[in-house]
Scaffold this active site. Structure first.
Site, PDB file in Angstrom:
ATOM      1  CG  HIS A  59      12.392   2.639   0.500  1.00 43.65           C
ATOM      2  ND1 HIS A  59      12.223   3.997   0.629  1.00 43.65           N
ATOM      3  CD2 HIS A  59      11.490   2.071   1.359  1.00 43.65           C
ATOM      4  CE1 HIS A  59      11.265   4.255   1.511  1.00 43.65           C
ATOM      5  NE2 HIS A  59      10.819   3.100   1.967  1.00 43.65           N
ATOM      6  CD  GLU A  61      15.473   4.446  -3.962  1.00 45.33           C
ATOM      7  OE1 GLU A  61      15.021   5.590  -4.162  1.00 45.33           O
ATOM      8  OE2 GLU A  61      14.832   3.553  -3.354  1.00 45.33           O
ATOM      9  CB  CYS A  84      12.578   8.719   0.862  1.00 42.67           C
ATOM     10  SG  CYS A  84      13.588   7.357   1.455  1.00 42.67           S
ATOM     11  CG  LEU A 213     -17.272  -6.501  -2.988  1.00 42.79           C
ATOM     12  CD1 LEU A 213     -17.781  -5.179  -2.434  1.00 42.79           C
ATOM     13  CD2 LEU A 213     -17.257  -6.456  -4.508  1.00 42.79           C
ATOM     14  CB  SER A 292     -23.941   9.128  -6.108  1.00 41.45           C
ATOM     15  OG  SER A 292     -25.313   8.921  -5.855  1.00 41.45           O
TER      16      SER A 292
END
Length: 351
Positions: A59, A61, A84, A213, A292
């Site tokens: 992470h 940190e 965390c 896509l 929709s």
């Protein structure tokens, strides 16, 4: 606010802004984890910085602490999301900050993930570390709209993208639509795809355009191989498509493509979060699917790329909705509008 408090406020904003810039480096690669940045400061100077590059890796940190080394003792860490407090694929970051001997931790916003949800702050404060929360919170949260919404509601953040003419048309009467908008607008769409866990389209779009896509841009600022390809979801309620290697459509040949044959779009969105960990969803489809999602109030953000052209009254409308009176109209709030090449990009939020 005293002079010293004003100076501290300005310094906190400045270094948090730099932490946010760090976090942006992982925006396209961290899915499904949030993009997080960290800057460690000692006596007004940066001694360590880092960002979370990819799920399963260290992470932000930890990267910042490794750069700071022993100089981190007594320093201040600026983190864009609450550290965390649980052990997942990596150890708790809150404990790493405590063990490094930090004096203060400044956090942009709390993590609504039930596994964290204030526990990171509690651990830091129990260790005697001064904690400040709420510095540039809105700016930091904009990087993780999907993650934050999904943790709170179990629903993804849904963006609906439409490319249209000045008169609100997306294709000629016979379906011809390549290309209404220019190359710069199409390149900009690559950024939307790159941060999306899933892309939803309709069977008519597959039949008319046979799209890929996928994320394929070389201009994202990261190695394209490090960007997770979004899950493709095809709405095929009438079962118009053949699947597998024998299909003539590119997306139908891919085993990982998900097909949805139900009218219940809300259940689909919940499934994308719970089973596939898709927290940001991009809808790239025709007027029926767009209508929709709008009619069912499932759109968080509408993005319109408007080309400086007119296609006429026989061309296809951008959205299939039919309000019977002005009282039933769908209204939006402008969030941003800017030129993208020769086109205009308009970002709106449903009211």
């Amino acid at each position: 606010m005293s002079v010293s408090e004003h100076a501290q406020h300005a310094q906190d904003n400045y270094f948090m802004m730099l932490a946010i810039e760090q976090a942006k480096q992982g925006l396209y690669t961290t899915r499904p984890n949030p993009a997080v940045g960290c800057v460690i400061v000692q006596s007004g100077k940066i001694i360590g910085q880092g960002f979370h590059p990819k799920a399963g890796e260290r992470h932000a940190e930890v990267f910042a602490l490794r750069e700071a080394e022993s100089r981190a003792k007594g320093a201040t860490a600026y983190v864009t999301l609450e550290p965390c407090s649980h052990t997942g694929r990596t150890p708790p970051c809150a404990l790493a900050l405590i063990e490094a001997g930090l004096k203060r931790v400044v956090i942009a916003g709390l993590d609504p993930n039930p596994q964290v949800a204030g526990r990171g702050v509690a651990l830091l404060e129990q260790a005697g570390i001064e904690v400040t929360v709420g510095v540039l919170e809105e700016s930091a949260a904009s990087l993780n709209k999907g993650f934050l919404k999904a943790m709170r509601t179990q629903l993804p953040y849904v963006r609906l993208k439409i490319a249209t003419s000045l008169d609100g048309r997306t294709a000629m009467a016979d379906g011809e639509s390549k290309w209404i908008t220019g190359a710069d607008a199409r390149e900009d769409v690559q950024k939307l795809r790159a941060r999306s866990g899933a892309i939803i389209t309709g069977s008519q779009t597959i039949i008319a355009d046979n799209p890929k896509l996928n994320v394929r841009s070389s201009q994202l600022g990261v190695d394209i191989e490090q960007v997770p390809q979004p899950l493709i979801v095809v709405l095929d309620r009438r079962q118009r498509l053949a699947y597998g290697a024998e299909s003539t459509y590119q997306l139908c040949q891919q085993q990982q493509t998900l097909y949805w044959r139900d009218d219940d779009l809300l259940s689909l969105l919940k499934r994308l979060v719970s089973e596939h960990h898709c927290y940001e969803v991009l809808v790239e489809a025709g007027a029926s699917v767009a209508g929709s999602f709008l009619n069912q109030q499932l759109v968080d953000e509408l993005i319109v790329y408007q080309a400086p052209c007119i296609l006429g009254s026989h061309a296809q409308a951008m959205v299939d909705i039919n309000p019977l009176s002005l009282a039933q109209q769908l209204r939006f709030q402008y969030i941003e509008y800017k030129a993208v090449g020769s086109d205009l990009k308009i970002t709106l939020k449903p009211l």
